[in-house]
Motif scaffolding. Structure first.
Motif, mmCIF file in Angstrom:
data_model
loop_
_atom_site.group_PDB
_atom_site.id
_atom_site.type_symbol
_atom_site.label_atom_id
_atom_site.label_comp_id
_atom_site.label_asym_id
_atom_site.label_seq_id
_atom_site.Cartn_x
_atom_site.Cartn_y
_atom_site.Cartn_z
ATOM 1 N N TYR A 88 0.807 -1.210 0.000
ATOM 2 C CA TYR A 88 0.000 0.000 0.000
ATOM 3 C C TYR A 88 0.846 1.269 0.000
ATOM 4 C CZ TYR A 88 -2.626 -3.874 2.001
ATOM 5 O OH TYR A 88 -3.151 -5.113 2.239
ATOM 6 N N ALA A 89 2.054 1.198 0.601
ATOM 7 C CA ALA A 89 2.984 2.329 0.614
ATOM 8 C C ALA A 89 2.338 3.597 1.168
ATOM 9 C CB ALA A 89 3.531 2.585 -0.800
ATOM 10 N N LEU A 90 1.616 3.433 2.284
ATOM 11 C CA LEU A 90 1.009 4.589 2.948
ATOM 12 C C LEU A 90 1.985 5.148 3.990
ATOM 13 C CD1 LEU A 90 -2.598 3.202 3.555
ATOM 14 C CD2 LEU A 90 -1.763 4.533 1.603
ATOM 15 N N TYR A 91 1.905 6.448 4.224
ATOM 16 C CA TYR A 91 2.715 7.065 5.274
ATOM 17 C C TYR A 91 2.061 6.779 6.623
ATOM 18 C CZ TYR A 91 4.977 9.599 1.468
ATOM 19 O OH TYR A 91 5.660 9.929 0.319
ATOM 20 N N PRO A 92 2.745 6.040 7.512
ATOM 21 C CA PRO A 92 2.092 5.595 8.757
ATOM 22 C C PRO A 92 1.738 6.729 9.717
ATOM 23 C CG PRO A 92 4.434 5.047 8.783
ATOM 24 C CD PRO A 92 4.130 5.535 7.400
ATOM 25 N N HIS A 93 2.463 7.850 9.640
ATOM 26 C CA HIS A 93 2.223 8.951 10.575
ATOM 27 C C HIS A 93 1.148 9.911 10.075
ATOM 28 C CE1 HIS A 93 5.017 10.467 7.579
ATOM 29 N NE2 HIS A 93 4.703 11.703 7.933
ATOM 30 N N MET A 94 0.655 9.707 8.846
ATOM 31 C CA MET A 94 -0.342 10.598 8.268
ATOM 32 C C MET A 94 -1.733 9.985 8.350
ATOM 33 S SD MET A 94 1.304 12.075 4.762
ATOM 34 C CE MET A 94 2.830 13.012 4.733
ATOM 35 N N SER A 95 -2.740 10.841 8.424
ATOM 36 C CA SER A 95 -4.124 10.383 8.372
ATOM 37 C C SER A 95 -4.462 9.899 6.958
ATOM 38 C CB SER A 95 -5.067 11.517 8.760
ATOM 39 O OG SER A 95 -5.029 12.547 7.769
ATOM 40 N N VAL A 96 -5.621 9.250 6.838
ATOM 41 C CA VAL A 96 -6.094 8.837 5.520
ATOM 42 C C VAL A 96 -6.212 10.047 4.606
ATOM 43 C CG1 VAL A 96 -8.104 7.940 4.281
ATOM 44 C CG2 VAL A 96 -7.261 6.758 6.326
ATOM 45 N N PHE A 97 -6.788 11.133 5.119
ATOM 46 C CA PHE A 97 -6.937 12.345 4.301
ATOM 47 C C PHE A 97 -5.575 12.818 3.806
ATOM 48 C CE2 PHE A 97 -6.989 16.838 3.472
ATOM 49 C CZ PHE A 97 -8.209 17.071 2.843
ATOM 50 N N LEU A 127 -14.835 5.764 2.102
ATOM 51 C CA LEU A 127 -13.792 6.039 3.094
ATOM 52 C C LEU A 127 -14.082 7.301 3.902
ATOM 53 C CD1 LEU A 127 -10.614 5.344 0.894
ATOM 54 C CD2 LEU A 127 -11.441 3.928 2.772
ATOM 55 N N GLY A 128 -15.237 7.914 3.641
ATOM 56 C CA GLY A 128 -15.524 9.205 4.254
ATOM 57 C C GLY A 128 -15.420 9.196 5.773
ATOM 58 N N HIS A 129 -15.828 8.108 6.427
ATOM 59 C CA HIS A 129 -15.811 8.038 7.887
ATOM 60 C C HIS A 129 -14.440 7.651 8.436
ATOM 61 C CE1 HIS A 129 -16.355 3.964 6.482
ATOM 62 N NE2 HIS A 129 -16.161 3.481 7.699
ATOM 63 N N LEU A 130 -13.471 7.428 7.541
ATOM 64 C CA LEU A 130 -12.139 6.985 7.969
ATOM 65 C C LEU A 130 -11.051 8.024 7.714
ATOM 66 C CD1 LEU A 130 -12.269 3.353 6.510
ATOM 67 C CD2 LEU A 130 -12.743 4.047 8.865
ATOM 68 N N LEU A 131 -11.423 9.198 7.258
ATOM 69 C CA LEU A 131 -10.424 10.166 6.776
ATOM 70 C C LEU A 131 -9.450 10.630 7.857
ATOM 71 C CD1 LEU A 131 -12.526 12.368 4.328
ATOM 72 C CD2 LEU A 131 -10.752 10.706 3.750
ATOM 73 N N GLN A 132 -9.847 10.585 9.116
ATOM 74 C CA GLN A 132 -8.956 11.052 10.181
ATOM 75 C C GLN A 132 -8.176 9.921 10.848
ATOM 76 O OE1 GLN A 132 -8.456 14.265 10.278
ATOM 77 N NE2 GLN A 132 -10.044 14.335 8.666
ATOM 78 N N ARG A 133 -8.400 8.692 10.393
ATOM 79 C CA ARG A 133 -7.666 7.566 10.981
ATOM 80 C C ARG A 133 -6.263 7.448 10.391
ATOM 81 N NH1 ARG A 133 -11.659 2.347 11.831
ATOM 82 N NH2 ARG A 133 -13.412 3.465 12.789
ATOM 83 N N LYS A 134 -5.376 6.762 11.118
ATOM 84 C CA LYS A 134 -4.042 6.436 10.631
ATOM 85 C C LYS A 134 -4.081 5.038 9.998
ATOM 86 C CE LYS A 134 -2.178 10.215 12.289
ATOM 87 N NZ LYS A 134 -1.408 10.208 13.546
ATOM 88 N N GLN A 142 -9.185 -1.772 3.595
ATOM 89 C CA GLN A 142 -9.327 -0.316 3.703
ATOM 90 C C GLN A 142 -8.046 0.385 3.278
ATOM 91 O OE1 GLN A 142 -10.466 -0.275 7.821
ATOM 92 N NE2 GLN A 142 -12.660 -0.133 7.363
ATOM 93 N N ARG A 143 -6.900 -0.171 3.650
ATOM 94 C CA ARG A 143 -5.622 0.430 3.238
ATOM 95 C C ARG A 143 -5.494 0.422 1.718
ATOM 96 N NH1 ARG A 143 -1.441 -2.457 7.543
ATOM 97 N NH2 ARG A 143 -2.582 -1.837 9.437
ATOM 98 N N GLN A 144 -5.922 -0.688 1.097
ATOM 99 C CA GLN A 144 -5.828 -0.738 -0.359
ATOM 100 C C GLN A 144 -6.764 0.285 -0.994
ATOM 101 O OE1 GLN A 144 -3.995 -0.918 -2.931
ATOM 102 N NE2 GLN A 144 -3.497 -3.072 -2.615
ATOM 103 N N ARG A 145 -7.923 0.515 -0.399
ATOM 104 C CA ARG A 145 -8.833 1.530 -0.924
ATOM 105 C C ARG A 145 -8.228 2.926 -0.785
ATOM 106 N NH1 ARG A 145 -13.129 -1.127 1.798
ATOM 107 N NH2 ARG A 145 -13.825 0.768 2.863
ATOM 108 N N VAL A 146 -7.495 3.153 0.307
ATOM 109 C CA VAL A 146 -6.805 4.444 0.464
ATOM 110 C C VAL A 146 -5.763 4.619 -0.641
ATOM 111 C CG1 VAL A 146 -5.308 5.837 1.943
ATOM 112 C CG2 VAL A 146 -7.198 4.539 2.949
ATOM 113 N N ALA A 147 -5.026 3.544 -0.941
ATOM 114 C CA ALA A 147 -4.029 3.615 -2.015
ATOM 115 C C ALA A 147 -4.706 3.923 -3.358
ATOM 116 C CB ALA A 147 -3.252 2.306 -2.100
ATOM 117 N N MET A 148 -5.880 3.329 -3.596
ATOM 118 C CA MET A 148 -6.620 3.633 -4.825
ATOM 119 C C MET A 148 -7.129 5.072 -4.806
ATOM 120 S SD MET A 148 -8.654 0.157 -5.928
ATOM 121 C CE MET A 148 -9.474 -0.159 -4.378
ATOM 122 N N GLY A 149 -7.579 5.529 -3.617
ATOM 123 C CA GLY A 149 -8.038 6.904 -3.504
ATOM 124 C C GLY A 149 -6.936 7.899 -3.803
#
Length: 334
Positions: A88-97, A127-134, A142-149
């Motif tokens: 997914y290569a998401l930044y762990p310290h950043m929120s979904v947004f 993902l609207g209800h998850l935007l402030q989560r890490k 959900q992480r894969q959906r964030v990567a697609m987003g």
């Protein structure tokens, strides 16, 4: 959005006499707005081909065009593409947004535009209800959906997916396939999707490229590839269980291989004499594994039918018009 043109694509590692070819003179035209899946076993060159389109791998020969631009010498950032990877290569310290907005912030997109794009993508992907989560607070799906987003908000001409579902369990893979289909229907962006999973390929593709050893064996719709495989490789790779390929069968001409799908064999009072090895019950159907002389083959039968037992002799015949003939030497369809 844009079409993708692949003309005489060659990829080699090394040079001169030690050069190792991995893509062999591949040609394909992907239409504007089309969803094309590149499928094949490990090491067949599918991810290498995708990375060449992305600009992450240099091409040895040929021309890649996105829309009306030849992109051979363009950097990835100049190609107007967005890529979704297996990890997914998401930044762990950043929120979904912030993960979804990061690329837009770097590109100095106005903050109001960023919010609108992220909110729209979050709505599409639920993902609207998850935007402030890490990321650590999210499931794998959900992480894969964030990567697609993160790819969607870029509003690229082309989406490139490199085995994005491989890290998900079977249930999540099936669910995420549906989400990707929905995403493509809503956005209509030209997409290339790489997978080794033929079920993913069959369910997602509008057309599919079947790769084998760096060669494009077939390029067609899932129906064309399944119903008229261009080679014994395609016949054995696409379909679960795969097509039965017989070198010795009643009426088979010399130098040919006979192909028959498991569901195209039916029980009969006469025909091919078979001996049952094993029977698998799979809910609504049974798979009967049997011998025809020295050949092994599989039948797919409705579970409501009385299936022969292990060790039993029975008879079956191919359904009319369902036989496939291949050249035994080249493996190509006759």
């Amino acid at each position: 959005m844009a079409s993708i043109s692949l003309q005489n694509i060659v990829k080699e590692y090394g040079s001169g006499a030690k050069a190792v070819p991995v893509i062999h003179n591949l040609n394909a035209q992907i239409h504007d707005g089309e969803f094309v899946v590149i499928v094949g076993p490990s090491g067949c060159g599918k991810s290498t081909l995708l990375r060449m389109v992305a600009g992450l791998e240099e091409i040895t020969g040929g021309t890649i065009a996105i829309g009306d631009r030849v992109v051979n010498d363009l950097e990835p950032a100049e190609r107007d593409i967005a890529m979704v990877f297996q990890n997914y290569a998401l930044y762990p310290h950043m929120s979904v947004f912030d993960n979804m907005a990061y690329g837009l912030k770097i590109a100095k997109v106005p903050l109001e535009d960023i919010k609108q794009r992220v909110d729209k993508a979050a709505g599409i992907l639920e993902l609207g209800h998850l935007l402030q989560r890490k990321p650590r607070e999210l499931s794998g799906g959900q992480r894969q959906r964030v990567a697609m987003g993160r790819a969607i908000v870029r509003q690229p001409q082309v989406f490139l997916f490199d085995e994005p579902l491989s890290n998900l369990d079977a249930k999540l893979r099936a669910q995420t396939r549906l989400e990707i289909q929905k995403l493509h229907r809503e956005l209509g962006i030209t997409s290339l999707f790489v997978t080794h999973d033929q079920v993913e390929a069959m369910t997602l593709a509008q057309r599919m490229i079947v790769m084998n050893g760096g060669v494009m064996e077939q390029f067609g719709t899932p129906e064309e590839v399944y119903n008229r495989p261009a080679s014994t490789f395609v016949a054995s790779f696409i379909g679960s269980p795969p097509m039965n390929l017989l070198k010795q069968a009643p009426g088979l001409a010399a130098g040919q291989i006979l192909g028959i799908r498991p569901e195209h064999l039916e029980l009969s009072s006469a025909g091919w004499e078979l001996k049952v090895d094993t029977v698998e019950l799979l809910g609504a159907e049974r798979l009967v594994h049997a011998h025809l002389g020295t050949e092994t083959l599989t039948l797919r039968l409705d579970a409501s039918l009385a299936a022969p037992a292990a060790g039993q002799i029975f008879y079956a015949r191919p359904k009319e018009g369902c036989l496939h003939h291949f050249n035994a030497e080249t493996g190509k369809r006759l």
